[in-house]
Write an enzyme that holds these catalytic residues in place. Structure first.
Site, PDB file in Angstrom:
ATOM      1  N   GLU A  82     -15.423  -4.827   4.741  1.00  0.00           N
ATOM      2  CA  GLU A  82     -15.790  -5.593   5.934  1.00  0.00           C
ATOM      3  C   GLU A  82     -15.965  -4.711   7.169  1.00  0.00           C
ATOM      4  O   GLU A  82     -16.561  -5.145   8.165  1.00  0.00           O
ATOM      5  CB  GLU A  82     -14.719  -6.655   6.225  1.00  0.00           C
ATOM      6  CG  GLU A  82     -14.621  -7.763   5.191  1.00  0.00           C
ATOM      7  CD  GLU A  82     -15.774  -8.746   5.265  1.00  0.00           C
ATOM      8  OE1 GLU A  82     -16.643  -8.590   6.143  1.00  0.00           O
ATOM      9  OE2 GLU A  82     -15.813  -9.675   4.441  1.00  0.00           O
ATOM     10  N   GLU A 113      -2.585   0.218 -13.643  1.00  0.00           N
ATOM     11  CA  GLU A 113      -1.625   0.318 -12.537  1.00  0.00           C
ATOM     12  C   GLU A 113      -0.353   1.058 -12.935  1.00  0.00           C
ATOM     13  O   GLU A 113       0.438   1.440 -12.068  1.00  0.00           O
ATOM     14  CB  GLU A 113      -1.263  -1.073 -12.014  1.00  0.00           C
ATOM     15  CG  GLU A 113      -0.427  -1.902 -12.973  1.00  0.00           C
ATOM     16  CD  GLU A 113      -0.006  -3.223 -12.341  1.00  0.00           C
ATOM     17  OE1 GLU A 113       1.206  -3.425 -12.189  1.00  0.00           O
ATOM     18  OE2 GLU A 113      -0.875  -4.037 -11.998  1.00  0.00           O
TER      19      GLU A 113
END
Length: 298
Positions: A82, A113
């Site tokens: 963004e 992960e």
């Protein structure tokens, strides 16, 4: 280990979740979500120094790099994505890294992960330097991918921050600037995309927005460094100029066009009567801050 994490505890208020009707479930979720801003308020003194260090680093050409897995990683990628349209920064100035790579944004990549080495490797791929800031994000505060990234960032000498939703998190002990927002048990046990994810999103909003304001990306409370890349943003750019200078739409549009679509330059030319070139040079000399540029020209 999981039984020691408050984000993994069962919520006593929703023990009969499967027996609730729709409005009862929605009410329970809404009530729990109300706790999040209160917890963030307690963490503001921890958020502030990370923001200030990030502003310093980015003024020296450093980057803001978010690192996370699963929901935490996706939120980092989202916040980074963004920044270019909102603040006019290059895509490589704010970066989101997610365990398992870009494909993991839409499809879970099992086991990614759990590897500390992958966190280090991903930072090496983007050539991490001492000028950068790395923020590790993990609701549990113990994700190996994030731990590996933070350890490597410390070795390089980069600024390190962390964002966890449990107290005494492992990543808090590694990062120089740790943030802990204890969101507690979820409505749906262990589903940390809920309150924990909401808290992470709000804190990342705070970090990126406040950093960008510190880099001159706002004038008053106006988003003056956006890039007018589509019709909606072109209209927004025109409206921002009108708000900042109190001129009519036609005048704003004319100055925006003459400024080559650069909102800041258009605002300065209107407020001071200077040329486009002079506005740009003065803006550059003042680090991109409109207020400082206008003060100098007036």
């Amino acid at each position: 280990m999981l039984d020691k994490l408050t984000t993994e505890l069962r919520n006593e208020k929703t023990m009969n979740l499967d027996e609730m009707n729709t409005i009862e479930i929605l009410t329970a979720m809404n009530e729990e979500d109300h706790r999040v801003p209160q917890q963030i308020a307690q963490a503001l003194p921890a958020i502030a120094p990370l923001v200030e260090e990030t502003i310093k680093a980015m003024k020296q050409g450093g980057r803001l790099i978010y690192v996370g897995a699963g929901t935490s990683g996706r939120l980092g990628v989202l916040d980074a994505a963004e920044c270019p349209p909102t603040f006019g920064v290059a895509p490589d100035r704010v970066i989101g890294l997610i365990a398992g790579g870009e494909k993991a944004f839409i499809e879970a990549k099992e086991g990614a992960e759990d590897d500390e080495g992958l966190g280090e490797a991903d930072l090496k791929k983007i050539q991490l330097t001492v000028r950068d800031v790395v923020v590790g994000i993990a609701a549990s505060g113990r994700t190996p991918y994030v731990i590996g990234a933070l350890k490597y960032a410390n070795q390089v000498g980069a600024v390190t921050g962390s964002l966890a939703c449990n107290r005494g998190a492992a990543i808090s002990r590694i990062a120089t600037y740790p943030i802990e927002v204890e969101t507690g048990s979820e409505v749906l046990t262990g589903s940390t995309r809920l309150k924990a994810g909401t808290a992470q999103k709000l804190v990342l909003n705070m970090i990126s927005t406040t950093v960008m304001i510190g880099l001159g990306k706002a004038y008053k409370n106006l988003m003056v460094d956006l890039k007018p890349t589509n019709e909606k943003l072109r209209e927004r750019s025109k409206r921002i100029i009108m708000e900042a200078t109190d001129v009519e739409a036609a005048v704003a549009e004319k100055h925006l066009r003459e400024a080559g679509g650069v909102v800041k330059v258009a605002i300065i030319t209107i407020l001071t009567g200077c040329s486009v070139d002079q506005a740009q040079m003065t803006l550059d000399r003042n680090g991109g801050f409109i207020r400082k540029a206008v003060h100098e020209l007036n």
